[in-house]
Motif scaffolding. Sequence first.
Motif, short mmCIF file in Angstrom:
data_model
loop_
_atom_site.label_atom_id
_atom_site.label_comp_id
_atom_site.label_asym_id
_atom_site.label_seq_id
_atom_site.Cartn_x
_atom_site.Cartn_y
_atom_site.Cartn_z
N LEU A 169 -6.62 1.83 3.98
CA LEU A 169 -5.21 1.43 3.94
C LEU A 169 -5.02 -0.07 3.81
O LEU A 169 -3.93 -0.54 3.46
N ASP A 170 -6.07 -0.84 4.08
CA ASP A 170 -5.98 -2.30 3.89
C ASP A 170 -5.91 -2.68 2.42
O ASP A 170 -5.52 -3.80 2.08
N SER A 171 -6.32 -1.74 1.54
CA SER A 171 -6.30 -2.02 0.09
C SER A 171 -4.87 -1.85 -0.42
O SER A 171 -4.38 -0.74 -0.60
N ILE A 172 -4.21 -2.96 -0.63
CA ILE A 172 -2.79 -2.93 -1.01
C ILE A 172 -2.58 -2.20 -2.33
O ILE A 172 -1.59 -1.50 -2.52
N SER A 173 -3.50 -2.32 -3.26
CA SER A 173 -3.32 -1.75 -4.61
C SER A 173 -3.23 -0.23 -4.59
O SER A 173 -2.64 0.38 -5.49
N ILE A 174 -3.84 0.42 -3.62
CA ILE A 174 -3.82 1.89 -3.58
C ILE A 174 -3.11 2.41 -2.33
O ILE A 174 -3.13 3.61 -2.07
N ARG A 175 -2.50 1.49 -1.54
CA ARG A 175 -1.95 1.90 -0.25
C ARG A 175 -0.87 2.98 -0.39
O ARG A 175 -0.85 3.97 0.34
N THR A 176 0.05 2.81 -1.33
CA THR A 176 1.15 3.77 -1.47
C THR A 176 0.62 5.17 -1.80
O THR A 176 0.98 6.15 -1.14
N SER A 177 -0.22 5.27 -2.79
CA SER A 177 -0.79 6.57 -3.16
C SER A 177 -1.64 7.13 -2.04
O SER A 177 -1.66 8.36 -1.80
N LEU A 178 -2.35 6.26 -1.32
CA LEU A 178 -3.20 6.70 -0.23
C LEU A 178 -2.36 7.26 0.91
O LEU A 178 -2.72 8.28 1.53
N CYS A 179 -1.23 6.62 1.22
CA CYS A 179 -0.33 7.15 2.26
C CYS A 179 0.19 8.52 1.88
O CYS A 179 0.31 9.42 2.72
N HIS A 180 0.52 8.70 0.62
CA HIS A 180 1.00 10.00 0.16
C HIS A 180 -0.08 11.07 0.32
O HIS A 180 0.19 12.19 0.77
N LEU A 181 -1.32 10.73 -0.03
CA LEU A 181 -2.42 11.67 0.13
C LEU A 181 -2.65 11.99 1.60
O LEU A 181 -2.81 13.17 1.97
N LEU A 182 -2.67 10.97 2.45
CA LEU A 182 -2.89 11.20 3.88
C LEU A 182 -1.75 12.02 4.48
O LEU A 182 -1.98 12.84 5.40
#
Length: 719
Positions: A142-155
């Motif tokens: 989640l520290d990776s800003i470039s993928i944070r939004t998509s990662l939050c959606h996946l989580l």
Amino acid sequence: MPSLADHQRPASLHDTLEALQRASNTPAKQRSVKVSSLVDVICRHAFDVGLDHDALRTVVQIASVKTELDQTSVTTLIKNLYPAQRVPSDVVVTIVGALGQGKGKPSPGSQNAFVKWLATVHDIIEDPSVLSRLYGVLFGLLDSISIRTSLCHLLSLITLRKHVKPFRIEQLLQLARGPGNEPALQGLLRVYKDYYPDIILGSTSASRNSFPPAPDTEWRSRILAIQERAAAEQKPGFEQRNGFKVASIGRKRVKASVIPDVHTFHANEASVTLEGIDNVEDFVEKLERIEAPGQMVSFLTDPLLQKFVELSDSPIITQRIQLWLSTCLEDQYNAIKEDTVDSRYLSDILDGLLKHAQYTKKLLPIVQTFLKEYLRFWDDLQNLDTILNLLSYLPIHPFADTRVTFLQPLERCILPHGLQACERLIGFYTSLFHRWSNRATPRPSPSSSSLSHPDQRALHDLAAHVSTLSSSLLLSLPSCSSSTTIIVSTILTFYEQLSTISTPHHIPIILPSISLIYLLAMEPSTTTFARVAGIIANYRHAFTAHPLPIQKYYPENMTSSFNTALRDLYHLLWMSKALIAEPPKSVGLYCAPELSDALHTYLTQADREYNVRTAFNVSNNPLFASISLAAWVAIENEEIKKEGYDPDAITRHAGPVSQRKLEMLKAAGGVNIDWDAYRVRVLKWMEERGLAGPKEFMFAASNQLQAKFGGGDVKLTDW
């Protein structure tokens, strides 16, 4: 595992993948092939039939590392990752390993595309637990800003209670309090708060971007089509949800669901919750320790919670369900009376109630009470199919009570709305009769009358009502219309079930009215006549299999009525006595003698070989004439070949075939065919083409035909 793509893959695909792999390690200026053409071949194949496991692995391995390929080609490959089967776990591990910072990692754009792809295919992974096991790795990114939004959606899609740890709550709160107030982080925090509302205090803001975006409709439709096609090719296909895992339907984008997902609030590390159950063994082992979820109304749609409610047998749980339903349905009833009802809300509730009824095979008493009152105001056929399906689960009761309470209001609403609504009404009665017959109690005294028990009487009265309704519909509909054909087919479906469902001492033999039989038999449709004949044959077999004497169980007027219908159709089809009444054994299909005589005079004047008595047999019946002619040509050709006659010299018969003409044909040097053998061959010809009813009827009605052509011991007789 064999793949649909294995035998449909173009010969060039394997070579194309190898060429792309070589190109990915070669600088653009040194390549001898054009990368875009290779990507086009792979993507076109993926779109058509999907990528098998090997091809999917190859493409993911190429795109998941830093290569010499341009960003456009990599993005195009990821967007066209259509798997032909479920996604292998090792592919998921490869993608997760490609995320984050590192010298050999793919670009942030490729990583973001991979995370979005995982969110889209998370429910078709071979091992559903693989993302759960990788949860810590994903959360740490989640520290990776470039993928944070998509990662939050996946989580948000894969988070379970076991994943919600204190250190993750603390880290998530720190990120959420940072600059920007990112919506995706707030959405993930809301998921965490659902599990531990007492730990995560305060409110979390929600916006449209807080929730995982809906998958691209076109992409999702394509992948479903590919996988359905693959499932049809390989056995077994994709397994369905086994019912022992909470059915999460995802976070809502705009409004809260009427029926919420299953969530157990105030849980701690020692709690056993439904959300933590993964399989049947886990469920059975922990059943007595499972804590009830926060909102028991979720049992309407969640299979696992339904099992828990049925097996727990807790008075508190039952009271919680009844309290919610009574309050909710009362609010809906009041809104309906005041014409302020939210139609979508009501539809969600009714759909949930139907899913529960389909699971338990019964209707809750509070739902019966609501439907009783609801039908008084229901006049626009909204939620028609749901209402009819719910009412088909009504418990078996004396028919008069059920009719007054439910069926009369139902018919009053439906009948004015045209033929399509009437068709659904007959279909509803078919389902209701089927379910009532499954619940009927066997008669306590096998030697008693077939209708001595209230359950058998209820079945009889329901079928009698359908018979009256069907006759009324047939008499009021225009003939030879497509709508009439649909109604007739629905009525026949009811009687095909009714004629085969009887069981001695349990489900009585229930006949349609003789007038309805004749109305259906005279419909201008070959298929309809064949189905009517098949229904009468079914009833004949039911009487034959019933313990004797028949008069002990059924009234004499019932058996004599059936014999009349049996004999009239026998005369019509076989004995050349159509429309001729011979009271009391036959009524000539209720054709008035004056009308029969007038038809006879007209037909004999048109052709002296033709008359009303023979107008409906297998040769002359307008429904069967072309079939009988085709059958005769086949019979004649077979006989010519068998006897070695000269096909060009022998005398042939042009039809229609009759007993007298067959004798004349033999005398004139033609083939020698027995009259009965010809007619039975016509019946078998029809059976071979899907019209088995006439043959089944004749073999059930005639002992001579059974003995001569089919075997058996069934005869036309009175009991």
